[in-house]
Design an enzyme around this catalytic site. Structure first.
Site: not given
Length: 222
Positions: A135, A209
């Protein structure tokens, strides 16, 4: 060894699928459906709440005062600055605070945030930082890529503020600090078996993600 770059190379295919996903690519070129971006903004607010919990866990898991202080600084920035800015930004896109507070959490969001928290709760600080890395460091790379693709006229770009946030000096510095912390922690206990475990965590978090981008495009009908 630079742990982050080694982990990136270990899951090169998954990392490229995440970094070069059509969601940020179309965001950079300005062609991303507005409905997809609004949905993403709402889910990202929910994500930030869980992300804040993960950084609070960093404080708990840390051994040194300096690491605890760094984590507290990030946590303060998330809770007292970034989330307020996020609410304001959502308002600019016609999304009220009530809407984001009452929104149902998407499965991709739930899967990713719980995975990160579980990695931290069941493992140690390095496990947690490895799960957080796609992230923080991924968005830093994506932010730079988007800024390059968007060119110099960010002010009039439909997603200019988002691009400025993640390509900006403040977020890039955060990413650099996280990368250095990972390296420092790994240097303290560098073992091949340890790397294999971290590689699995990093690859899983990268895939999640990518699924988060997929979730954004699904609602946008893109």
């Amino acid at each position: 060894m630079d742990l982050f770059n080694t982990l990136k190379q270990q899951c090169g295919e998954e990392w490229q699928a995440y970094i070069n996903h059509s969601f940020p690519a179309r965001l950079a070129e300005g062609s991303l459906p507005r409905s997809a971006f609004r949905h993403y903004l709402i889910q990202d607010y929910i994500f930030l709440k869980h992300f804040s919990r993960a950084w609070a866990l960093v404080v708990y898991k840390a051994d040194s005062i300096s690491t605890m202080q760094s984590a507290v600084a990030v946590l303060d920035g998330l809770l007292n600055h970034e989330m307020a800015m996020h609410v304001e930004y959502c308002g600019q896109w016609g999304i009220s605070r009530e809407q984001i507070e009452q929104a149902q959490e998407a499965r991709a969001n739930m899967a990713y945030t719980r995975y990160v928290l579980d990695a931290g709760l069941s493992g140690d600080l390095l496990d947690l930082m490895t799960a957080l890395a796609p992230c923080v460091l991924g968005y830093a790379e994506i932010g730079r890529n988007c800024a390059d693709k968007a060119g110099g006229d960010i002010e009039h770009h439909p997603f200019g503020k988002w691009i400025e946030t993640y390509s900006g000096d403040e977020f890039q510095a955060l990413a650099t600090n996280v990368q250095q912390l990972m390296n420092d922690l790994y240097a303290q206990e560098a073992q091949k078996e340890r790397f294999n475990r971290l590689s699995r965590i990093f690859t899983d978090a990268t895939k999640l993600e990518q699924a988060f981008w997929d979730m954004g495009l699904e609602v946008g009908g893109a």
